[in-house]
Design a protein around this motif. Sequence first.
Motif, PDB file in Angstrom:
ATOM      1  N   VAL A 111      17.842  45.672  80.028  1.00 41.30           N
ATOM      2  CA  VAL A 111      18.406  44.932  79.224  1.00 41.30           C
ATOM      3  C   VAL A 111      18.912  44.175  79.787  1.00 41.30           C
ATOM      4  CG1 VAL A 111      19.679  45.479  77.083  1.00 41.30           C
ATOM      5  CG2 VAL A 111      18.733  43.201  77.252  1.00 41.30           C
ATOM      6  N   VAL A 112      18.857  42.908  80.615  1.00 39.82           N
ATOM      7  CA  VAL A 112      20.278  41.914  81.283  1.00 39.82           C
ATOM      8  C   VAL A 112      20.942  40.855  79.806  1.00 39.82           C
ATOM      9  CG1 VAL A 112      21.435  40.776  83.083  1.00 39.82           C
ATOM     10  CG2 VAL A 112      19.043  42.515  82.837  1.00 39.82           C
ATOM     11  N   GLY A 113      21.924  41.108  79.125  1.00 35.47           N
ATOM     12  CA  GLY A 113      22.392  39.868  78.711  1.00 35.47           C
ATOM     13  C   GLY A 113      23.848  39.907  79.731  1.00 35.47           C
ATOM     14  N   PHE A 114      23.854  38.237  78.941  1.00 35.49           N
ATOM     15  CA  PHE A 114      24.959  37.130  79.846  1.00 35.49           C
ATOM     16  C   PHE A 114      26.229  36.949  78.999  1.00 35.49           C
ATOM     17  CE2 PHE A 114      27.771  33.541  80.649  1.00 35.49           C
ATOM     18  CZ  PHE A 114      26.741  33.135  81.699  1.00 35.49           C
ATOM     19  N   HIS A 115      26.209  38.164  78.044  1.00 38.31           N
ATOM     20  CA  HIS A 115      27.360  38.766  76.965  1.00 38.31           C
ATOM     21  C   HIS A 115      27.959  39.402  77.119  1.00 38.31           C
ATOM     22  CE1 HIS A 115      28.701  34.479  77.349  1.00 38.31           C
ATOM     23  NE2 HIS A 115      28.355  34.015  76.821  1.00 38.31           N
ATOM     24  N   LEU A 116      26.667  41.177  77.025  1.00 37.57           N
ATOM     25  CA  LEU A 116      27.038  42.113  77.408  1.00 37.57           C
ATOM     26  C   LEU A 116      27.896  42.816  78.458  1.00 37.57           C
ATOM     27  CD1 LEU A 116      22.876  43.564  76.405  1.00 37.57           C
ATOM     28  CD2 LEU A 116      25.142  42.422  75.158  1.00 37.57           C
ATOM     29  N   PRO A 117      28.249  44.042  77.313  1.00 36.88           N
ATOM     30  CA  PRO A 117      29.621  44.274  78.054  1.00 36.88           C
ATOM     31  C   PRO A 117      29.347  45.993  79.233  1.00 36.88           C
ATOM     32  CG  PRO A 117      29.391  45.957  76.011  1.00 36.88           C
ATOM     33  CD  PRO A 117      28.007  44.589  75.895  1.00 36.88           C
TER      34      PRO A 117
ATOM     35  N   ARG B  61      11.493  44.609  71.090  1.00 33.70           N
ATOM     36  CA  ARG B  61      10.442  45.160  72.265  1.00 33.70           C
ATOM     37  C   ARG B  61      11.085  45.998  72.963  1.00 33.70           C
ATOM     38  NH1 ARG B  61       8.377  40.554  76.740  1.00 33.70           N
ATOM     39  NH2 ARG B  61       7.581  42.191  78.196  1.00 33.70           N
ATOM     40  N   LEU B  62      12.569  45.748  73.321  1.00 34.82           N
ATOM     41  CA  LEU B  62      13.564  46.364  74.521  1.00 34.82           C
ATOM     42  C   LEU B  62      13.325  48.021  73.496  1.00 34.82           C
ATOM     43  CD1 LEU B  62      16.431  43.077  74.811  1.00 34.82           C
ATOM     44  CD2 LEU B  62      14.588  44.622  76.674  1.00 34.82           C
ATOM     45  N   ALA B  63      13.307  47.935  72.603  1.00 35.40           N
ATOM     46  CA  ALA B  63      14.074  49.146  72.154  1.00 35.40           C
ATOM     47  C   ALA B  63      11.801  49.644  72.663  1.00 35.40           C
ATOM     48  CB  ALA B  63      14.505  50.063  70.691  1.00 35.40           C
TER      49      ALA B  63
ATOM     50  N   GLY C 257      16.522  29.430  69.335  1.00 35.16           N
ATOM     51  CA  GLY C 257      16.785  29.291  68.233  1.00 35.16           C
ATOM     52  C   GLY C 257      18.948  29.599  68.581  1.00 35.16           C
ATOM     53  N   HIS C 258      18.966  29.791  69.883  1.00 35.40           N
ATOM     54  CA  HIS C 258      20.019  29.386  70.386  1.00 35.40           C
ATOM     55  C   HIS C 258      20.420  28.794  70.685  1.00 35.40           C
ATOM     56  CE1 HIS C 258      24.384  31.082  71.464  1.00 35.40           C
ATOM     57  NE2 HIS C 258      24.011  30.344  72.564  1.00 35.40           N
ATOM     58  N   THR C 259      19.658  27.523  71.304  1.00 32.44           N
ATOM     59  CA  THR C 259      19.530  27.021  71.633  1.00 32.44           C
ATOM     60  C   THR C 259      17.963  26.143  71.548  1.00 32.44           C
ATOM     61  OG1 THR C 259      19.206  26.809  74.194  1.00 32.44           O
ATOM     62  CG2 THR C 259      21.115  26.349  73.208  1.00 32.44           C
ATOM     63  N   PRO C 260      17.467  24.814  71.080  1.00 32.06           N
ATOM     64  CA  PRO C 260      15.885  24.503  70.952  1.00 32.06           C
ATOM     65  C   PRO C 260      14.469  25.503  72.381  1.00 32.06           C
ATOM     66  CG  PRO C 260      17.559  23.033  70.270  1.00 32.06           C
ATOM     67  CD  PRO C 260      18.009  23.658  71.061  1.00 32.06           C
ATOM     68  N   GLY C 261      15.424  24.840  73.968  1.00 30.77           N
ATOM     69  CA  GLY C 261      14.477  25.248  74.498  1.00 30.77           C
ATOM     70  C   GLY C 261      14.850  27.357  75.038  1.00 30.77           C
ATOM     71  N   HIS C 262      15.935  27.436  74.612  1.00 31.30           N
ATOM     72  CA  HIS C 262      16.391  28.518  75.647  1.00 31.30           C
ATOM     73  C   HIS C 262      15.177  29.983  75.597  1.00 31.30           C
ATOM     74  CE1 HIS C 262      18.375  32.650  76.306  1.00 31.30           C
ATOM     75  NE2 HIS C 262      19.195  32.036  75.650  1.00 31.30           N
ATOM     76  N   MET C 263      15.016  30.262  76.930  1.00 34.16           N
ATOM     77  CA  MET C 263      14.277  31.359  77.829  1.00 34.16           C
ATOM     78  C   MET C 263      15.015  32.466  78.077  1.00 34.16           C
ATOM     79  SD  MET C 263      11.038  30.020  77.664  1.00 34.16           S
ATOM     80  CE  MET C 263       9.916  28.552  78.459  1.00 34.16           C
ATOM     81  N   GLY C 264      13.910  33.695  78.036  1.00 37.47           N
ATOM     82  CA  GLY C 264      14.558  34.733  79.049  1.00 37.47           C
ATOM     83  C   GLY C 264      13.727  34.983  80.484  1.00 37.47           C
ATOM     84  N   PHE C 265      13.473  35.781  80.624  1.00 37.70           N
ATOM     85  CA  PHE C 265      12.659  36.303  81.589  1.00 37.70           C
ATOM     86  C   PHE C 265      12.445  37.708  82.350  1.00 37.70           C
ATOM     87  CE2 PHE C 265      14.755  32.235  82.239  1.00 37.70           C
ATOM     88  CZ  PHE C 265      13.950  31.638  82.944  1.00 37.70           C
ATOM     89  N   GLU C 266      11.310  37.442  82.624  1.00 34.54           N
ATOM     90  CA  GLU C 266      10.889  39.249  82.519  1.00 34.54           C
ATOM     91  C   GLU C 266       9.934  39.477  84.077  1.00 34.54           C
ATOM     92  OE1 GLU C 266       6.875  42.604  81.219  1.00 34.54           O
ATOM     93  OE2 GLU C 266       7.342  40.513  80.553  1.00 34.54           O
ATOM     94  N   ILE C 267      11.190  40.790  85.038  1.00 33.60           N
ATOM     95  CA  ILE C 267      11.036  40.200  85.472  1.00 33.60           C
ATOM     96  C   ILE C 267      10.350  41.465  85.992  1.00 33.60           C
ATOM     97  CG2 ILE C 267      12.098  40.666  88.181  1.00 33.60           C
ATOM     98  CD1 ILE C 267      15.179  39.591  86.532  1.00 33.60           C
ATOM     99  N   ARG C 268       8.979  41.849  86.966  1.00 33.03           N
ATOM    100  CA  ARG C 268       8.676  42.771  86.793  1.00 33.03           C
ATOM    101  C   ARG C 268       7.998  42.931  88.334  1.00 33.03           C
ATOM    102  NH1 ARG C 268       6.333  46.321  83.215  1.00 33.03           N
ATOM    103  NH2 ARG C 268       6.511  44.868  81.261  1.00 33.03           N
ATOM    104  N   GLN C 269       8.476  44.675  88.467  1.00 28.42           N
ATOM    105  CA  GLN C 269       8.160  44.841  90.266  1.00 28.42           C
ATOM    106  C   GLN C 269       7.316  46.482  89.673  1.00 28.42           C
ATOM    107  OE1 GLN C 269       9.302  42.683  93.327  1.00 28.42           O
ATOM    108  NE2 GLN C 269       8.886  41.734  91.661  1.00 28.42           N
ATOM    109  N   GLY C 270       5.836  45.875  90.106  1.00 27.40           N
ATOM    110  CA  GLY C 270       5.190  47.400  90.443  1.00 27.40           C
ATOM    111  C   GLY C 270       5.152  47.707  88.888  1.00 27.40           C
ATOM    112  N   SER C 271       5.661  49.159  88.332  1.00 28.30           N
ATOM    113  CA  SER C 271       5.784  49.581  87.160  1.00 28.30           C
ATOM    114  C   SER C 271       6.791  49.523  86.738  1.00 28.30           C
ATOM    115  CB  SER C 271       4.773  51.652  87.344  1.00 28.30           C
ATOM    116  OG  SER C 271       6.431  52.054  88.177  1.00 28.30           O
TER     117      SER C 271
ATOM    118  N   ALA D 263      13.018  44.269  83.430  1.00 31.70           N
ATOM    119  CA  ALA D 263      14.356  44.179  82.815  1.00 31.70           C
ATOM    120  C   ALA D 263      13.314  42.878  82.367  1.00 31.70           C
ATOM    121  CB  ALA D 263      14.298  43.975  83.768  1.00 31.70           C
ATOM    122  N   LEU D 264      14.679  42.674  81.460  1.00 31.22           N
ATOM    123  CA  LEU D 264      14.562  41.318  80.706  1.00 31.22           C
ATOM    124  C   LEU D 264      15.742  40.911  80.886  1.00 31.22           C
ATOM    125  CD1 LEU D 264      12.237  39.526  79.500  1.00 31.22           C
ATOM    126  CD2 LEU D 264      12.964  40.903  76.792  1.00 31.22           C
ATOM    127  N   VAL D 265      15.907  40.083  81.165  1.00 29.66           N
ATOM    128  CA  VAL D 265      16.576  38.867  81.126  1.00 29.66           C
ATOM    129  C   VAL D 265      17.030  37.995  80.061  1.00 29.66           C
ATOM    130  CG1 VAL D 265      18.363  36.589  82.449  1.00 29.66           C
ATOM    131  CG2 VAL D 265      16.961  38.410  83.969  1.00 29.66           C
TER     132      VAL D 265
END
Length: 301
Positions: free
Chosen positions: A277-283, A269-271, A212-226, A229-231
């Motif tokens: 959450v890890v956001g590129f433009h979050l403060p 999902r995050l809530a 939506g932001h771009t046609p192929g935009h991807m997020g990434f779930e990083i999981r280490q054990g339990s 985080a979601l980029v």
Amino acid sequence: MKLSRRAFTQCFAATTGLVALPSFARSELSLGPATLTTVSDGRLVLPGQLIFEPMPRDALPPILAEFGLSPDRLTPECNLALFRDGTHTVLFDVGSGPDFMPTAGSVVDSLNALGLAPEDVTHVIFTHAHPDHIWGLLDDFDEPLFSEATYMMGRREWDYWWNPNTVNTIGEARAAFAVGAKRRMQMIEDSVVLFDDGDEVLPGISALFTPGHTPGHMGFEIRQGSESALVVGDAIGNHHVAFRKPNWESGSDQDGPLAVRSRTMLLDRLAAEQMTVVGFHLPDGGIGRVEAVDDGFRFVR
């Protein structure tokens, strides 16, 4: 909404006389034995209409007042996620480089503050190919800056920007985005690793299609054990209207309705899962949590 060339020209004009802000690591999170750090690439200076133009005129001012925002100018942070697990040093996106805005392009200084050089990065994983995410790919000699890294991008995002028709169909205001992305992608054409939705791109890092932001935009779930985080890249593009009114279309998204679907899916999902959450433009470095409230959501540090 079709953005005008004038709007983008104002975006660049607004930076006249400004210099890059200090660069440093902004926030860090432990994920089991690994660490996830955000490193600053500076910030952007944008005309408010770039985001606010398609939004309801009567309902927008109270939200701007709540967050102390000007309707005319926004200065979002640029926070690149850096994941280290002892084997891999992974940078999500590469920032703006020196050619986009004088207030951005400082990721190398931020890495230096952590004792890292570009050649220490083993993998670069792109969320998407907008200028503030990919224009930092090349060094002063037009060679890939992160010379030892494996470059990775979602297949749909790669195909979109690689397509020779994109520059003619993306709209006049964003044509330079297409040219700039293609030039940088040509430098890694022979070695880039492409992936699809749901793929584990590296151990513990899985791709999540968030278009939506771009046609192929991807997020990434990083999981280490339990722990996880979601980029989210730019799928959640700010901490104000994107959270308070996730169903509102943003002028910064290439496909507004599709971006709304991706954004609401992520926020829900995050809530619900209370995943970081890890956001590129979050403060404040961009790492936090999402809290559901009566009028939408809230970004919580």
